[in-house]
Write a protein that holds these residues in place. Structure first.
Motif, mmCIF file in Angstrom:
data_model
loop_
_atom_site.group_PDB
_atom_site.id
_atom_site.type_symbol
_atom_site.label_atom_id
_atom_site.label_comp_id
_atom_site.label_asym_id
_atom_site.label_seq_id
_atom_site.Cartn_x
_atom_site.Cartn_y
_atom_site.Cartn_z
ATOM 1 N N LEU A 148 -6.837 -11.892 15.017
ATOM 2 C CA LEU A 148 -5.462 -10.551 13.995
ATOM 3 C C LEU A 148 -4.988 -10.613 12.803
ATOM 4 O O LEU A 148 -4.551 -10.757 11.651
ATOM 5 C CB LEU A 148 -6.288 -9.310 14.878
ATOM 6 N N THR A 149 -3.729 -11.579 13.577
ATOM 7 C CA THR A 149 -2.556 -12.133 12.767
ATOM 8 C C THR A 149 -2.929 -13.197 11.606
ATOM 9 O O THR A 149 -2.001 -13.024 10.353
ATOM 10 C CB THR A 149 -1.704 -12.052 13.390
ATOM 11 N N ASP A 150 -3.667 -13.625 12.001
ATOM 12 C CA ASP A 150 -4.196 -14.260 10.714
ATOM 13 C C ASP A 150 -4.901 -14.310 10.169
ATOM 14 O O ASP A 150 -4.095 -15.182 8.614
ATOM 15 C CB ASP A 150 -5.054 -16.112 11.175
ATOM 16 N N ILE A 151 -5.059 -13.593 9.696
ATOM 17 C CA ILE A 151 -5.665 -12.466 8.735
ATOM 18 C C ILE A 151 -5.515 -10.897 7.828
ATOM 19 O O ILE A 151 -6.322 -10.326 7.378
ATOM 20 C CB ILE A 151 -7.660 -12.418 8.403
ATOM 21 N N ALA A 152 -4.690 -10.529 8.571
ATOM 22 C CA ALA A 152 -3.457 -8.796 8.053
ATOM 23 C C ALA A 152 -2.593 -9.466 8.716
ATOM 24 O O ALA A 152 -2.138 -10.047 9.816
ATOM 25 C CB ALA A 152 -4.681 -8.590 9.423
ATOM 26 N N THR A 153 -1.900 -8.421 8.396
ATOM 27 C CA THR A 153 -0.621 -8.111 8.187
ATOM 28 C C THR A 153 0.021 -6.585 9.183
ATOM 29 O O THR A 153 -0.785 -5.716 8.778
ATOM 30 C CB THR A 153 0.378 -7.682 7.302
ATOM 31 N N LEU A 154 0.259 -6.442 10.099
ATOM 32 C CA LEU A 154 0.403 -5.495 11.278
ATOM 33 C C LEU A 154 1.782 -4.809 10.869
ATOM 34 O O LEU A 154 2.853 -5.561 10.926
ATOM 35 C CB LEU A 154 0.435 -5.332 12.374
ATOM 36 N N LYS A 155 2.011 -4.008 10.879
ATOM 37 C CA LYS A 155 3.693 -2.469 10.807
ATOM 38 C C LYS A 155 3.503 -1.400 11.129
ATOM 39 O O LYS A 155 2.246 -1.135 11.059
ATOM 40 C CB LYS A 155 3.978 -2.758 9.682
ATOM 41 N N LEU A 156 4.597 -1.147 11.941
ATOM 42 C CA LEU A 156 4.423 0.765 12.278
ATOM 43 C C LEU A 156 4.749 1.539 11.517
ATOM 44 O O LEU A 156 5.173 0.786 9.828
ATOM 45 C CB LEU A 156 5.254 0.423 13.425
ATOM 46 N N GLY A 157 4.010 2.229 10.882
ATOM 47 C CA GLY A 157 4.269 3.654 10.763
ATOM 48 C C GLY A 157 3.994 4.985 10.984
ATOM 49 O O GLY A 157 3.941 5.009 12.269
ATOM 50 N N THR A 158 3.791 6.038 10.164
ATOM 51 C CA THR A 158 4.143 7.497 10.981
ATOM 52 C C THR A 158 2.648 8.530 9.620
ATOM 53 O O THR A 158 2.069 7.784 8.818
ATOM 54 C CB THR A 158 4.906 8.092 10.940
ATOM 55 N N MET A 159 2.355 9.010 10.365
ATOM 56 C CA MET A 159 1.379 9.969 9.574
ATOM 57 C C MET A 159 0.664 11.296 10.638
ATOM 58 O O MET A 159 1.714 10.831 11.960
ATOM 59 C CB MET A 159 -0.021 9.221 9.621
ATOM 60 N N PRO A 160 0.532 12.408 9.810
ATOM 61 C CA PRO A 160 0.505 13.582 10.534
ATOM 62 C C PRO A 160 -0.387 13.176 11.746
ATOM 63 O O PRO A 160 -1.864 12.759 11.612
ATOM 64 C CB PRO A 160 -0.458 13.960 9.636
ATOM 65 N N GLY A 161 -0.797 13.599 12.784
ATOM 66 C CA GLY A 161 -0.874 13.660 14.149
ATOM 67 C C GLY A 161 -2.273 14.115 14.178
ATOM 68 O O GLY A 161 -3.358 14.317 14.735
ATOM 69 N N LEU A 162 -2.263 16.143 13.340
ATOM 70 C CA LEU A 162 -3.318 16.690 13.357
ATOM 71 C C LEU A 162 -4.079 16.991 12.146
ATOM 72 O O LEU A 162 -2.593 17.262 11.586
ATOM 73 C CB LEU A 162 -3.166 17.506 14.065
ATOM 74 N N ILE A 163 -4.843 17.110 11.114
ATOM 75 C CA ILE A 163 -4.762 17.379 10.143
ATOM 76 C C ILE A 163 -5.926 18.876 10.229
ATOM 77 O O ILE A 163 -6.937 18.766 10.657
ATOM 78 C CB ILE A 163 -5.315 16.278 8.639
ATOM 79 N N GLU A 164 -5.403 20.456 9.626
ATOM 80 C CA GLU A 164 -6.192 21.156 9.642
ATOM 81 C C GLU A 164 -6.821 21.373 8.151
ATOM 82 O O GLU A 164 -5.934 21.430 7.137
ATOM 83 C CB GLU A 164 -5.877 22.679 10.783
ATOM 84 N N ARG A 165 -7.560 21.976 7.901
ATOM 85 C CA ARG A 165 -7.747 22.790 6.973
ATOM 86 C C ARG A 165 -8.339 24.313 7.165
ATOM 87 O O ARG A 165 -9.007 24.464 7.881
ATOM 88 C CB ARG A 165 -8.906 22.040 6.294
ATOM 89 N N TYR A 166 -8.084 25.001 5.476
ATOM 90 C CA TYR A 166 -8.549 26.532 5.941
ATOM 91 C C TYR A 166 -8.702 26.568 4.498
ATOM 92 O O TYR A 166 -8.201 26.357 3.160
ATOM 93 C CB TYR A 166 -7.880 27.184 6.289
ATOM 94 N N ASN A 167 -10.575 26.489 4.317
ATOM 95 C CA ASN A 167 -10.718 26.854 3.007
ATOM 96 C C ASN A 167 -11.074 25.504 1.915
ATOM 97 O O ASN A 167 -11.090 25.558 0.915
ATOM 98 C CB ASN A 167 -10.158 28.726 2.307
ATOM 99 N N GLY A 168 -11.082 24.070 2.513
ATOM 100 C CA GLY A 168 -10.725 22.984 2.072
ATOM 101 C C GLY A 168 -9.789 23.184 1.612
ATOM 102 O O GLY A 168 -9.176 22.093 0.915
#
Length: 368
Positions: A193-213
């Motif tokens: 995988l390292t031969d064709i991609a770049t890997l790095k640590l990141g963050t994002m919301p662990g849960l995404i909720e919606r109400y009326n879109g």
């Protein structure tokens, strides 16, 4: 104490159910004391962790209308970043309220992730497509059950079993281990995988909720040492101190406070309408507004007595006390109707002791 395995928002969460012994000291004060002790112990034993006590009984769950705690402040908007930014301002104001416990975001904002950026040109040199890379990475990061469902039916029992491919989690504990995954379509060990991609640590919301879109970011909290009505007043002042939300963002209060306010408002309106209906019925029955007003004027005295008793017994104005006040008003009005009816009957049927133009009073005066 039993551990319950449920579909939570991620592996960082655990749900523990605690059952109290029957017949023990299980009052509201005892349960709240136990919660405070558990908070202190968990804070010392697991520093940096967050704990929240959710309702276990069906009545509290129904009264919360889907909220995990009695207090829930929902920040709703189109932009998730704007929701989190304003939610942090609200959290700073709510943190100043000493009666709030377990104040936290229901949706984790900085959930750790591993960002894999595929070099399509490099992958094409090895004859790989994005589908080939995805089929190689998915078993190492989650499971094939979410991308390639596969079921096997037992011919003996007839039961169906789901077959899934997943690498052991103990083999995927670092970025280097993920990068060493082979991604060649024919099963060869090269390229990795390292031969064709770049890997790095990141963050994002662990849960995404919606109400009326729209995206929803929720702040949940429990209360301690105050009633729900008193907490609502201070909570509304804290939300007002947070300022107006940005354009496209709205603030909504959920949990047990909205149904409580709606119930109290309905009872207050119902009491006023009941007094008005009683006044109109009495006016029609007595054919006199003056007599109807005499009966209705007993209601303020009854309400004053109710308030004095609430103060004397240190009881809050809740649904039960409101129902008791309505019953007291009904009893007082019924008693007043009897008194006014007999008094009016005695006044209209009594014979006067002096009847003109008789020159002398009668020998005796007695009611007819």
């Amino acid at each position: 104490m039993d551990l319950i395995h449920l579909f939570t928002s991620g592996p960082q969460e655990a749900i523990v159910q605690v059952e109290l012994k029957p017949g023990g000291a299980g009052g509201a004060e005892a349960r709240e004391t136990l919660r405070e002790r558990l908070r202190a112990v968990l804070r010392r034993s697991l520093p940096g962790s967050q704990v929240s006590f959710e309702a276990a009984d069906i009545v509290s769950q129904v009264m919360s209308f889907g909220s995990p705690t009695p207090i829930e402040v929902a920040v709703q908007g189109v932009s998730l970043q704007d929701d989190y930014a304003f939610g942090q301002k609200v959290q700073s104001q709510l943190a100043r309220l000493g009666f709030l416990r377990d104040l936290q975001f229901a949706q984790e904002q900085n959930y750790p992730t591993l960002d894999i950026a595929i070099d399509r040109g490099r992958a094409g040199q090895f004859g790989l497509t994005m589908s080939d890379v995805a089929r190689s990475v998915v078993p190492a990061t989650s499971s094939s059950r979410f991308t390639d469902p596969n079921y096997w039916r037992d011919p003996n029992s007839g039961n169906a079993f789901q077959i899934q491919v997943e690498l052991p989690q103990n083999l995927m504990q670092s970025v280097d281990q993920v990068g060493s995954l082979p991604v060649m379509a024919d099963g060869r060990a090269d390229p990795q995988l390292t031969d064709i991609a770049t890997l790095k640590l990141g963050t994002m919301p662990g849960l995404i909720e919606r109400y009326n879109g729209q995206h929803v970011v929720s702040l949940t909290a429990n209360i301690h040492g105050v009633t729900l009505g008193a907490a609502a007043r201070q909570l509304n002042r804290a939300l007002a101190a947070a300022g107006a939300p940005p354009k496209g963002v709205s603030l909504k209060l959920r949990g047990e406070i909205p149904p409580l306010e709606e119930t109290i408002s309905g009872l207050r309106t119902g009491l006023l309408l009941a007094v008005l209906a009683i006044f109109l019925l009495l006016a029609a029955n007595f054919q006199s507004v003056r007599l109807a007003m005499a009966v209705v004027l007993t209601i303020p005295a009854v309400l004053c007595g109710v308030l004095l008793m609430l103060l004397a017994t240190a009881t809050t104005l809740n649904v039960q006390s409101f129902m008791g006040a309505i019953m007291a008003v009904g009893i007082a009005v019924a008693n007043s109707i009897l008194l006014v009816t007999f008094a009016e009957r005695s006044r209209t049927t009594a014979r006067p002791c002096w009847t003109p133009p008789s020159p002398a009073p009668p020998a005796a005066c007695a009611p007819s």
